[in-house]
Design a protein around this motif. Structure first.
Motif, short mmCIF file in Angstrom:
data_model
loop_
_atom_site.label_atom_id
_atom_site.label_comp_id
_atom_site.label_asym_id
_atom_site.label_seq_id
_atom_site.Cartn_x
_atom_site.Cartn_y
_atom_site.Cartn_z
N TYR A 17 0.85 -1.20 0.00
CA TYR A 17 0.00 0.00 0.00
C TYR A 17 0.88 1.24 0.00
CZ TYR A 17 -3.54 -3.42 1.03
OH TYR A 17 -4.37 -4.51 0.95
N HIS A 40 -6.33 2.98 0.34
CA HIS A 40 -7.57 2.20 0.19
C HIS A 40 -8.64 2.79 1.12
CE1 HIS A 40 -5.97 -0.89 3.41
NE2 HIS A 40 -5.78 0.34 3.77
N SER A 47 -10.29 1.12 3.14
CA SER A 47 -10.32 0.38 4.41
C SER A 47 -9.91 1.27 5.59
CB SER A 47 -9.40 -0.84 4.34
OG SER A 47 -9.76 -1.66 3.26
N GLN A 81 -12.59 1.77 8.10
CA GLN A 81 -13.24 0.67 8.86
C GLN A 81 -13.35 0.98 10.34
OE1 GLN A 81 -12.19 -3.39 8.33
NE2 GLN A 81 -12.31 -3.31 6.11
N ARG A 129 -2.17 5.81 -4.88
CA ARG A 129 -1.04 4.87 -4.75
C ARG A 129 0.15 5.38 -5.53
NH1 ARG A 129 -3.52 -1.10 -4.04
NH2 ARG A 129 -5.16 -0.39 -2.64
N GLN A 166 -12.49 3.72 -4.85
CA GLN A 166 -12.86 2.41 -4.33
C GLN A 166 -14.20 2.51 -3.61
OE1 GLN A 166 -9.75 1.00 -1.67
NE2 GLN A 166 -8.87 -0.26 -3.29
N GLU A 174 -15.85 0.51 -0.23
CA GLU A 174 -15.65 -0.46 0.85
C GLU A 174 -17.01 -0.88 1.38
OE1 GLU A 174 -12.46 -0.82 1.63
OE2 GLU A 174 -12.49 -1.92 3.53
N PHE A 195 -5.07 -10.47 3.47
CA PHE A 195 -5.14 -9.09 3.97
C PHE A 195 -5.03 -9.18 5.49
CE2 PHE A 195 -7.89 -9.43 0.22
CZ PHE A 195 -7.29 -8.51 -0.61
N PHE A 250 -6.31 -7.50 7.69
CA PHE A 250 -7.52 -7.10 8.41
C PHE A 250 -8.69 -8.06 8.24
CE2 PHE A 250 -8.43 -5.03 4.31
CZ PHE A 250 -7.15 -4.67 3.91
N GLY A 264 -11.29 -7.45 -2.99
CA GLY A 264 -10.78 -8.25 -1.89
C GLY A 264 -11.84 -8.26 -0.79
N CYS A 265 -11.92 -9.38 -0.04
CA CYS A 265 -12.95 -9.45 0.99
C CYS A 265 -12.57 -10.51 2.03
CB CYS A 265 -14.30 -9.78 0.36
SG CYS A 265 -14.33 -11.31 -0.60
N GLY A 266 -13.38 -10.60 3.06
CA GLY A 266 -13.14 -11.62 4.07
C GLY A 266 -13.88 -11.33 5.35
N ALA A 290 -16.13 -7.80 5.43
CA ALA A 290 -15.84 -6.53 4.76
C ALA A 290 -15.29 -6.81 3.37
CB ALA A 290 -14.82 -5.75 5.58
N TRP A 291 -15.41 -5.82 2.51
CA TRP A 291 -14.85 -5.97 1.17
C TRP A 291 -14.46 -4.60 0.65
CZ3 TRP A 291 -20.00 -6.28 2.35
CH2 TRP A 291 -20.86 -5.35 1.73
N GLY A 292 -13.62 -4.58 -0.36
CA GLY A 292 -13.24 -3.31 -0.96
C GLY A 292 -12.74 -3.54 -2.37
N1 DAH Z 1 -8.33 -2.64 0.97
C1 DAH Z 1 -7.99 -3.76 0.12
C2 DAH Z 1 -7.21 -3.23 -1.08
O1 DAH Z 1 -7.35 -2.11 -1.46
C3 DAH Z 1 -9.24 -4.47 -0.35
C4 DAH Z 1 -9.97 -5.15 0.76
C5 DAH Z 1 -9.71 -6.47 1.04
C6 DAH Z 1 -10.90 -4.47 1.51
C7 DAH Z 1 -10.37 -7.13 2.07
C8 DAH Z 1 -11.60 -5.13 2.53
C9 DAH Z 1 -11.31 -6.46 2.80
O2 DAH Z 1 -12.52 -4.53 3.29
O3 DAH Z 1 -11.98 -7.06 3.78
O4 DAH Z 1 -6.43 -3.97 -1.62
#
Ligand code: DAH
Length: 319
Positions: free
Chosen positions: A134, A148, A150, A153, A180, A194, A196, A234, A236, A263-265, A286-288
């Motif tokens: 990042y 990002h 995130s 969060q 970036r 992005q 989120e 990730f 987080f 990305g997510c999880g 969460a995802w982004g």
């Molecule tokens: N922030 C990550 C990125 O920019 C993407 C991401 C992955 C966001 C997993 C999330 C997450 O909230 O749970 O690469």
């Protein structure tokens, strides 16, 4: 020599007179200075009037008797000047609208953030190599244009955790601009958008997350989609996934053409803890993902650089 040039020459000569002040006997110096200043003020006034006259002579007067056709479309020049919304902003509204229909609230991210929200609150250990993924910019004061969304969060969890006590869930999306340190090319930009998503409840699970994401992409592209996930990493989330969709035929895709969309999880217990949420009682996912990429697929755009190039020929296609 025209009037204005003559006056400017006079001013130059007059300014030279000021150098003589030091040779004037002290008792006459005051009067000499006052006279000089008065002459200068008068001259500056004349110069200003001459400049206005020259400007008026160059500008064509408005012809208020010209015929007017109020119902004709505006000439090209005017429609350009009036401008339009940037395609990414229009699409971002569409994205938010879909999540809103699913019960999410939208909160905008910040364009300057700090080390804590960028890394620490997201369970990046100090000096951990994952921080290198990042790489962004820093101000001299140490603020960070976020890499990002995130970064939001921890704020979202803190701000909405009262809902959990009220027996409701946290369901928030965060659209935002991110930055970036990239070598810019057709698929990489230093500035992009992005969105989120953050969801927390006592009993949520990965299946629900995949259902929400499938629903979102199918609504956005207006058709049924094949989806696929693969393991990701990730700090987080645990476990972490990469979410992919099969590029639809209507958008130029072939069978097996899977694109990574985000990305997510499941939110890491440490991330919940840092926001004062008990990970024994609540779970979250969460995802982004990038908005630019989403929009490029929808419109068949091959080069992400269009979005930041301020090129009217490109932007007019989206009016
Ligand atoms: N922030 C990550 C990125 O920019 C993407 C991401 C992955 C966001 C997993 C999330 C997450 O909230 O749970 O690469």
């Amino acid at each position: 020599m025209d009037e204005l040039t003559k006056l400017k020459q006079e001013l130059k000569n007059l300014n030279a007179e000021y150098a003589k002040i030091k040779d004037i006997p002290a008792e006459k110096r005051g009067e000499f200075g006052r006279e000089l200043n008065a002459k200068k003020m008068a001259l500056l006034d004349k110069i200003m009037k001459a400049e206005e006259a020259q400007f008026d002579a160059e500008v064509k007067p408005l012809d208020i008797t010209a015929p007017c056709a109020p119902n004709e479309p505006l000439p090209e020049l005017y429609s350009t000047l009036m401008g339009s919304r940037h395609p990414l902003m229009v699409e971002l509204d569409r994205v938010i609208e879909i999540y809103k229909l699913m019960g999410f609230t939208a909160v905008e991210s910040r364009q300057l953030d700090d080390e804590y929200h960028m890394f620490d609150s997201l369970n990046f250990a100090k000096e951990h190599p994952a921080r290198d993924g990042y790489d962004t910019f820093r101000t001299e004061e140490g603020f960070i244009p976020p890499a990002h969304t995130s970064t939001m969060q921890n704020r979202v969890l803190n701000r909405f955790k009262h809902k959990l006590d009220e027996g409701k869930e946290i369901a928030v999306v965060v659209p935002g601009r991110v930055y970036r340190n990239e070598d810019v090319d057709a698929t990489h930009e230093h500035t992009f958008y992005q969105c989120e998503g953050v969801y927390v409840s006592p009993d949520c699970n990965m299946g629900q997350m995949l259902g929400i994401l499938r629903e979102f992409f199918e609504k956005y592209y207006g058709q049924k989609l094949n989806i696929r996930t693969q393991p990701g990493y990730f700090p987080f989330t645990e476990p972490s996934l990469e979410f992919m969709i099969e590029k639809p035929k209507s958008l130029g895709g072939k069978k097996g053409d899977f694109l990574e969309m985000l990305g997510c999880g499941m939110i890491h217990p440490n991330v919940l803890k840092m926001a004062g949420i008990d990970p024994q009682k609540y779970h979250g996912f969460a995802w982004g993902g990038g908005i630019d990429r989403l929009v490029m697929l929808r419109y068949g755009l091959k080069d992400v650089r269009h979005f930041e190039a301020a090129n009217l020929n490109f932007l007019r296609n989206f009016k």
